[in-house]
Design a protein around this motif. Sequence first.
Motif, PDB file in Angstrom:
ATOM      1  N   ALA A   2       0.820  -1.210   0.000  1.00 13.48           N
ATOM      2  CA  ALA A   2       0.000   0.000   0.000  1.00 13.48           C
ATOM      3  C   ALA A   2       0.855   1.261   0.000  1.00 13.48           C
ATOM      4  CB  ALA A   2      -0.938  -0.005   1.204  1.00 13.48           C
ATOM      5  N   GLN A   3       2.003   1.218   0.647  1.00 14.93           N
ATOM      6  CA  GLN A   3       2.831   2.419   0.791  1.00 14.93           C
ATOM      7  C   GLN A   3       3.758   2.658  -0.395  1.00 14.93           C
ATOM      8  OE1 GLN A   3       4.651   1.601   4.611  1.00 14.93           O
ATOM      9  NE2 GLN A   3       3.026   2.664   5.722  1.00 14.93           N
ATOM     10  N   GLU A   4       3.742   1.767  -1.379  1.00 10.44           N
ATOM     11  CA  GLU A   4       4.646   1.905  -2.516  1.00 10.44           C
ATOM     12  C   GLU A   4       4.365   3.155  -3.342  1.00 10.44           C
ATOM     13  OE1 GLU A   4       7.657   1.553  -4.974  1.00 10.44           O
ATOM     14  OE2 GLU A   4       7.374   0.227  -3.231  1.00 10.44           O
ATOM     15  N   VAL A   5       3.177   3.762  -3.225  1.00 14.81           N
ATOM     16  CA  VAL A   5       2.859   4.941  -4.035  1.00 14.81           C
ATOM     17  C   VAL A   5       3.241   6.243  -3.348  1.00 14.81           C
ATOM     18  CG1 VAL A   5       1.024   3.790  -5.324  1.00 14.81           C
ATOM     19  CG2 VAL A   5       0.466   4.963  -3.189  1.00 14.81           C
ATOM     20  N   ARG A   6       3.906   6.190  -2.197  1.00 16.50           N
ATOM     21  CA  ARG A   6       4.460   7.412  -1.621  1.00 16.50           C
ATOM     22  C   ARG A   6       5.622   7.878  -2.508  1.00 16.50           C
ATOM     23  NH1 ARG A   6       3.713   8.889   3.551  1.00 16.50           N
ATOM     24  NH2 ARG A   6       5.944   9.198   3.970  1.00 16.50           N
ATOM     25  N   PRO A   7       5.800   9.198  -2.656  1.00 18.45           N
ATOM     26  CA  PRO A   7       6.838   9.691  -3.575  1.00 18.45           C
ATOM     27  C   PRO A   7       8.247   9.304  -3.132  1.00 18.45           C
ATOM     28  CG  PRO A   7       5.302  11.436  -2.960  1.00 18.45           C
ATOM     29  CD  PRO A   7       5.017  10.282  -2.065  1.00 18.45           C
ATOM     30  N   PRO A   8       9.193   9.239  -4.062  1.00 20.26           N
ATOM     31  CA  PRO A   8      10.575   8.933  -3.698  1.00 20.26           C
ATOM     32  C   PRO A   8      11.203  10.000  -2.808  1.00 20.26           C
ATOM     33  CG  PRO A   8      10.403   9.487  -6.041  1.00 20.26           C
ATOM     34  CD  PRO A   8       9.019   9.334  -5.525  1.00 20.26           C
ATOM     35  N   GLU A   9      10.641  11.212  -2.821  1.00 18.49           N
ATOM     36  CA  GLU A   9      11.177  12.288  -1.981  1.00 18.49           C
ATOM     37  C   GLU A   9      10.667  12.240  -0.551  1.00 18.49           C
ATOM     38  OE1 GLU A   9      10.949  13.709  -6.257  1.00 18.49           O
ATOM     39  OE2 GLU A   9       9.620  12.688  -4.842  1.00 18.49           O
ATOM     40  N   ALA A  10       9.752  11.312  -0.221  1.00 19.42           N
ATOM     41  CA  ALA A  10       9.185  11.243   1.122  1.00 19.42           C
ATOM     42  C   ALA A  10      10.285  11.017   2.157  1.00 19.42           C
ATOM     43  CB  ALA A  10       8.153  10.123   1.204  1.00 19.42           C
ATOM     44  N   ASP A  11      10.187  11.741   3.285  1.00 15.60           N
ATOM     45  CA  ASP A  11      11.180  11.605   4.346  1.00 15.60           C
ATOM     46  C   ASP A  11      11.158  10.204   4.943  1.00 15.60           C
ATOM     47  OD1 ASP A  11      11.967  14.229   4.013  1.00 15.60           O
ATOM     48  OD2 ASP A  11      10.525  14.990   5.478  1.00 15.60           O
ATOM     49  N   GLU A  12       9.960   9.613   5.029  1.00 18.67           N
ATOM     50  CA  GLU A  12       9.810   8.261   5.561  1.00 18.67           C
ATOM     51  C   GLU A  12       9.106   7.390   4.522  1.00 18.67           C
ATOM     52  OE1 GLU A  12       8.558   7.894   9.811  1.00 18.67           O
ATOM     53  OE2 GLU A  12       8.162  10.043   9.633  1.00 18.67           O
ATOM     54  N   VAL A  13       9.491   6.146   4.454  1.00 21.94           N
ATOM     55  CA  VAL A  13       8.883   5.142   3.586  1.00 21.94           C
ATOM     56  C   VAL A  13       8.718   5.667   2.152  1.00 21.94           C
ATOM     57  CG1 VAL A  13       7.094   3.363   3.500  1.00 21.94           C
ATOM     58  CG2 VAL A  13       7.534   4.531   5.643  1.00 21.94           C
ATOM     59  N   PRO A  14       9.790   5.993   1.474  1.00 22.32           N
ATOM     60  CA  PRO A  14       9.672   6.456   0.081  1.00 22.32           C
ATOM     61  C   PRO A  14       9.253   5.329  -0.854  1.00 22.32           C
ATOM     62  CG  PRO A  14      11.974   6.150   0.668  1.00 22.32           C
ATOM     63  CD  PRO A  14      11.189   5.953   1.940  1.00 22.32           C
ATOM     64  N   SER A  33      -3.539  17.700   4.861  1.00 24.08           N
ATOM     65  CA  SER A  33      -3.239  16.311   5.207  1.00 24.08           C
ATOM     66  C   SER A  33      -2.407  15.596   4.152  1.00 24.08           C
ATOM     67  CB  SER A  33      -4.537  15.532   5.435  1.00 24.08           C
ATOM     68  OG  SER A  33      -5.268  15.414   4.226  1.00 24.08           O
ATOM     69  N   PHE A  34      -2.341  16.143   2.944  1.00 16.02           N
ATOM     70  CA  PHE A  34      -1.591  15.448   1.899  1.00 16.02           C
ATOM     71  C   PHE A  34      -0.093  15.429   2.192  1.00 16.02           C
ATOM     72  CE2 PHE A  34      -5.548  15.782  -0.298  1.00 16.02           C
ATOM     73  CZ  PHE A  34      -5.565  14.697  -1.156  1.00 16.02           C
ATOM     74  N   ARG A  35       0.379  16.299   3.075  1.00 22.03           N
ATOM     75  CA  ARG A  35       1.798  16.263   3.450  1.00 22.03           C
ATOM     76  C   ARG A  35       2.150  14.931   4.090  1.00 22.03           C
ATOM     77  NH1 ARG A  35       1.715  19.640   9.062  1.00 22.03           N
ATOM     78  NH2 ARG A  35      -0.542  19.575   9.403  1.00 22.03           N
ATOM     79  N   TYR A  36       1.160  14.289   4.745  1.00 21.43           N
ATOM     80  CA  TYR A  36       1.429  12.989   5.362  1.00 21.43           C
ATOM     81  C   TYR A  36       1.352  11.858   4.338  1.00 21.43           C
ATOM     82  CZ  TYR A  36       0.705  15.835   9.472  1.00 21.43           C
ATOM     83  OH  TYR A  36       0.804  16.834  10.410  1.00 21.43           O
ATOM     84  N   GLU A  37       0.622  12.089   3.260  1.00 23.95           N
ATOM     85  CA  GLU A  37       0.537  11.090   2.203  1.00 23.95           C
ATOM     86  C   GLU A  37       1.722  11.199   1.245  1.00 23.95           C
ATOM     87  OE1 GLU A  37      -2.952   8.899  -0.304  1.00 23.95           O
ATOM     88  OE2 GLU A  37      -3.373  10.673   0.883  1.00 23.95           O
ATOM     89  N   MET A  38       2.209  12.423   1.066  1.00 23.95           N
ATOM     90  CA  MET A  38       3.325  12.639   0.150  1.00 23.95           C
ATOM     91  C   MET A  38       4.678  12.614   0.851  1.00 23.95           C
ATOM     92  SD  MET A  38       1.821  12.737  -2.648  1.00 23.95           S
ATOM     93  CE  MET A  38       0.061  12.494  -2.798  1.00 23.95           C
ATOM     94  N   GLY A  39       4.679  12.782   2.167  1.00 24.49           N
ATOM     95  CA  GLY A  39       5.940  12.757   2.904  1.00 24.49           C
ATOM     96  C   GLY A  39       6.718  14.050   2.855  1.00 24.49           C
ATOM     97  N   VAL A  40       6.253  15.024   2.070  1.00 23.40           N
ATOM     98  CA  VAL A  40       6.828  16.365   2.000  1.00 23.40           C
ATOM     99  C   VAL A  40       5.665  17.341   1.852  1.00 23.40           C
ATOM    100  CG1 VAL A  40       9.063  15.692   1.025  1.00 23.40           C
ATOM    101  CG2 VAL A  40       7.130  16.134  -0.504  1.00 23.40           C
ATOM    102  N   ASP A  57       7.440  23.171   0.941  1.00 19.55           N
ATOM    103  CA  ASP A  57       8.867  22.858   0.819  1.00 19.55           C
ATOM    104  C   ASP A  57       9.226  22.234  -0.519  1.00 19.55           C
ATOM    105  OD1 ASP A  57       9.291  23.762   3.416  1.00 19.55           O
ATOM    106  OD2 ASP A  57       8.925  21.776   4.289  1.00 19.55           O
ATOM    107  N   ALA A  58       8.310  21.489  -1.098  1.00 17.20           N
ATOM    108  CA  ALA A  58       8.620  20.766  -2.334  1.00 17.20           C
ATOM    109  C   ALA A  58       7.459  20.841  -3.315  1.00 17.20           C
ATOM    110  CB  ALA A  58       8.972  19.314  -2.011  1.00 17.20           C
ATOM    111  N   PRO A  59       7.103  22.045  -3.775  1.00 12.14           N
ATOM    112  CA  PRO A  59       5.980  22.146  -4.721  1.00 12.14           C
ATOM    113  C   PRO A  59       6.225  21.378  -6.008  1.00 12.14           C
ATOM    114  CG  PRO A  59       7.225  24.202  -4.641  1.00 12.14           C
ATOM    115  CD  PRO A  59       7.716  23.356  -3.518  1.00 12.14           C
ATOM    116  N   GLU A  60       7.491  21.194  -6.367  1.00 10.36           N
ATOM    117  CA  GLU A  60       7.795  20.486  -7.605  1.00 10.36           C
ATOM    118  C   GLU A  60       7.377  19.024  -7.542  1.00 10.36           C
ATOM    119  OE1 GLU A  60      11.240  19.981  -4.832  1.00 10.36           O
ATOM    120  OE2 GLU A  60       9.958  21.665  -5.463  1.00 10.36           O
ATOM    121  N   VAL A  61       7.354  18.432  -6.346  1.00  6.63           N
ATOM    122  CA  VAL A  61       6.908  17.048  -6.202  1.00  6.63           C
ATOM    123  C   VAL A  61       5.420  16.946  -6.531  1.00  6.63           C
ATOM    124  CG1 VAL A  61       6.582  15.149  -4.569  1.00  6.63           C
ATOM    125  CG2 VAL A  61       8.694  16.498  -4.517  1.00  6.63           C
ATOM    126  N   TYR A  62       4.631  17.881  -5.994  1.00  2.49           N
ATOM    127  CA  TYR A  62       3.192  17.889  -6.240  1.00  2.49           C
ATOM    128  C   TYR A  62       2.899  18.158  -7.714  1.00  2.49           C
ATOM    129  CZ  TYR A  62       2.393  17.901  -1.179  1.00  2.49           C
ATOM    130  OH  TYR A  62       2.343  17.567   0.158  1.00  2.49           O
TER     131      TYR A  62
END
Length: 677
Positions: free
Chosen positions: A464-476, A553-560, A564-569
């Motif tokens: 389930a957590q595999e779709v977190r972005p590679p830039e996520a601080d935890e569980v990328p 709340s999306f900061r917890y889903e994206m990990g950033v 701080d990281a608008p380019e990720v979104y």
Amino acid sequence: MLPEDIGRLVTVGDPRVSPDGGHVAFAVTHVDLPGNRYRSAVWVAAADGSQPPRPLTAGDRRAGSPRWSPDGSRVAVTTVGEDGTCALEVVPFSVPGETFRVCERPEAFTDVAWSPDGTRLAFVSRERARRWTDGDDERSRPPRRIDRLFPRLDDVGWTIDRPAGLFVVPADGTAAPVLLLAGPPDHAGAAWSPDGGTLATCAARGDDLTPVTDVHLVDARAVRGPVGPRTLAAPRTSRTAPAFSPDGRLAVLTEDSFVWPSFSRLSVVDPATGESRSPATGPDLNCTPLRELLWDGDAVVVALEDRGDVHLYRVPAAGDAGAALLVGGRRAVTGYDLAGGTLAFTATDPGALPEVHVLRDGVERRLTSFGAGFHAAVPTGVPEQFTVPSPKGDGDLDVWLLRPARPATSEASGRTPVLLSIHGGPAAQYTNAFFDEFHFLAGAGYAVVWTNPHGSTGRTEAWAQEVRPPEADEVPGSGWGGVDADDVLAALDGALARDPGLDPERLGVLGGSYGGFLTSWLVGHTDRFAAACSERAVNNLESEEWSADVAGSFRYEMGVTHLDAPEVYRRMSPVTYVRDITTPMLLLHSENDLRCHVEQADALYLALRMLGKDVEYWRFPEESHELSRSGSPVHRVQRAQIILDFFGRRLGGRRPRITWDHPARTAGPADRPTDDA
């Protein structure tokens, strides 16, 4: 199945067993298409099947949420009148008397629970602030002060000035309800301690910038209004669905509040010390909260999501013994209860609407057949289930293929057009349940394909957590539009390889919410689809973070964070790739959608139009994110007709008869379905 057959649907749910195990009460909901509403009543059935089910409530008021009194002599139910007035009523069952109203409110009753001695009822309901009494017109009321995040909720509306509080009322209706715990924030759950002196409820009463839901214990005998609770908190862990054991322990579901998605798991808390223990639950599966947790002696009965199924397990609260399967099979449990040696549950499978079942002495029996009329009038198929390897190489994908009884074959190829359907979430799963949408798509001649890609529940938490972005601080992970996109295309390719009768030149894709996101994403990255329907979609993740009801709340889903990281979104936003879209698109959105604000559809539509792309856009008034599931029946039928008409023109499937003001009404005779279509 035709779109208008939505009016034949009936749903059975929320089963509750009498204390002696002899009877099961449950709610039955019908779609009233001519009246454009839903009608519901509470029914009761003998657990041994000795008598046919009978209605316990009658009249025009919608009734539901049956709850047996501790002695089994009465049943509390919630009702809603034609004028929207909500009431809590008590219906006599094994004693003489008439149904009487305990109390009524302008807001709905939830989490109704009897006190152990049967003298009181606890419930949760919204408490309107004073501004709501300043006239009936919002234009005459003072402005709302927004002083915390999450001030509104999809399908509910503004909550900051009508938060959900915890109440207690005498069960005989002799006094008004007492508000024990007020909001904001919203409270959920009402669990009585064995002695009736304490109620447990859950709410994020702390810093709104830290989304942690704690358990709060409050004096249930308070009679003078709100009192301060005692809080059972755990670092970065949310707790929900509380239930006291007979000896005073508290079962809760827990999950990580800072890494989304995270699985809900069972935990047992000592209310005196706050110490918790997580029992051995066996498989690495998500606990789905179908109801408040349920104790069975020294164990807890939970529902686990398992590769499209939803099964019931019995988990010992002490020791390291694993979970024991109670109800399995290729099906999805939708509700359950246990008392007096009777386990009752509602369940559905891919070919049948939900019904009430009981398990007694190891023998299962189905008690109801409310879906029989629908299935007799609307024959439907059953999908084939198979697996294909995930491109990531870490497991197989579960894939379903529903073939139409009468394929809309191409004259040139003799093959059947295909629709790939993508679920929302992403932390959700397609279940082995009856889904009306798949059947009206198949009824128009399409083969329908669906799967549970990475990001779905029903597999491991890591899946389930595999779709977190590679830039996520935890569980990328790979991010939205990464391995999940690869998975759904692999499922489609697997279906095409499995059945040579499917037409690879007439492919469509559709999905809602996150499924709408992935639909919009796919057509910006491949041109293999001849048509696409993106519904209530996230098309701009950056603006979704500030426009949704769960903004922040999306900061917890994206990990950033988007700060701080608008380019990720932006990189993961389908609208970023709008210039690459060549597929004709249908956009559907509800104007009162607070989960994915209508601006999400506006953004994609404007960009497509400015670029001269092929796009159609429909906005549904007075509907929320839940349009396809619980929107007005008329709008649900019209939505189905719009989808089928669009794909019919693009892929050659059968187009529906339309009687309302839709452009298809002016189509030429060649575009009309035949009388037997």
